[in-house]
Design a protein around this motif. Sequence first.
Motif, PDB file in Angstrom:
ATOM      1  N   THR A 139       0.843  -1.200   0.000  1.00  0.00           N
ATOM      2  CA  THR A 139       0.000   0.000   0.000  1.00  0.00           C
ATOM      3  C   THR A 139       0.871   1.241   0.000  1.00  0.00           C
ATOM      4  N   MET A 140       0.223   2.352  -0.285  1.00  0.00           N
ATOM      5  CA  MET A 140       0.925   3.636  -0.321  1.00  0.00           C
ATOM      6  C   MET A 140       1.452   4.010   1.063  1.00  0.00           C
ATOM      7  N   GLU A 184       2.405   1.990   3.516  1.00  0.00           N
ATOM      8  CA  GLU A 184       3.589   1.168   3.819  1.00  0.00           C
ATOM      9  C   GLU A 184       4.814   1.697   3.066  1.00  0.00           C
ATOM     10  N   LEU A 185       4.611   2.140   1.840  1.00  0.00           N
ATOM     11  CA  LEU A 185       5.708   2.697   1.047  1.00  0.00           C
ATOM     12  C   LEU A 185       6.232   3.984   1.681  1.00  0.00           C
ATOM     13  N   GLN A 186       5.331   4.846   2.139  1.00  0.00           N
ATOM     14  CA  GLN A 186       5.751   6.089   2.788  1.00  0.00           C
ATOM     15  C   GLN A 186       6.495   5.788   4.088  1.00  0.00           C
ATOM     16  N   ASP A 187       6.028   4.823   4.846  1.00  0.00           N
ATOM     17  CA  ASP A 187       6.713   4.441   6.088  1.00  0.00           C
ATOM     18  C   ASP A 187       8.120   3.920   5.800  1.00  0.00           C
ATOM     19  N   LEU A 188       8.230   3.104   4.747  1.00  0.00           N
ATOM     20  CA  LEU A 188       9.534   2.576   4.367  1.00  0.00           C
ATOM     21  C   LEU A 188      10.490   3.716   3.973  1.00  0.00           C
ATOM     22  N   CYS A 189       9.976   4.681   3.212  1.00  0.00           N
ATOM     23  CA  CYS A 189      10.815   5.833   2.811  1.00  0.00           C
ATOM     24  C   CYS A 189      11.254   6.641   4.027  1.00  0.00           C
ATOM     25  N   LYS A 190      10.344   6.868   4.964  1.00  0.00           N
ATOM     26  CA  LYS A 190      10.700   7.620   6.173  1.00  0.00           C
ATOM     27  C   LYS A 190      11.779   6.892   6.966  1.00  0.00           C
ATOM     28  N   GLU A 191      11.649   5.577   7.070  1.00  0.00           N
ATOM     29  CA  GLU A 191      12.643   4.784   7.806  1.00  0.00           C
ATOM     30  C   GLU A 191      14.008   4.855   7.118  1.00  0.00           C
ATOM     31  N   ILE A 192      13.998   4.753   5.803  1.00  0.00           N
ATOM     32  CA  ILE A 192      15.266   4.832   5.054  1.00  0.00           C
ATOM     33  C   ILE A 192      15.904   6.205   5.235  1.00  0.00           C
TER      34      ILE A 192
END
Length: 178
Positions: free
Chosen positions: A53-54, A56-64
């Motif tokens: 989902t969008m 989850e993608l945003q969370d992954l980007c924030k973590e990176i």
Amino acid sequence: MSGKKVSSSRKHQLKSLMLSIAKGILEEEEREREEAKRRYIAETCPPVSMPRTMQELQDLCKEIHRKIDGIDEERYDLEMKVNKANKEIDDLKIKVQDLMGKFKKPVLKKVRMSADAMLKALLGSKHTVNLDLRANLKQVKKEVKDEDKELRDVGDWRKNIEDKSGMDGRKKMFEAEA
């Protein structure tokens, strides 16, 4: 063994034996390096699960981004420590030279540079100095006197005398005065 001579075949055999042992050691070190690299990557970079989902993608980007910021801070801190250590080393070198009492002049490269460029480099680009000495000289205009002009116009004295000799010359003189 200092008194005995070793035959060339024995030297060759020992040399090849040492090279084979060294080759084995180098291969083992290379394997250990590769294994350490794999372990480090497994610890620091867990496998990425592709978000569906969008959100989850945003969370992954924030973590990176958070991890990148942390690594940048760590890199900056290490860079500052290295710079500080280098500065301390230079200061200690200067102290050692002062204590020894002799200062070794560094060898400087010869650089061809004009005086303007040198002053610009020393004083900075905002301060421009022009060392054109010819521009600073006082200019004098040469005044030509009438007497000098007449002397120049007269030219060759022999020609002048030949023109004035005889009746034709006197006639020209009277005509010029009149």
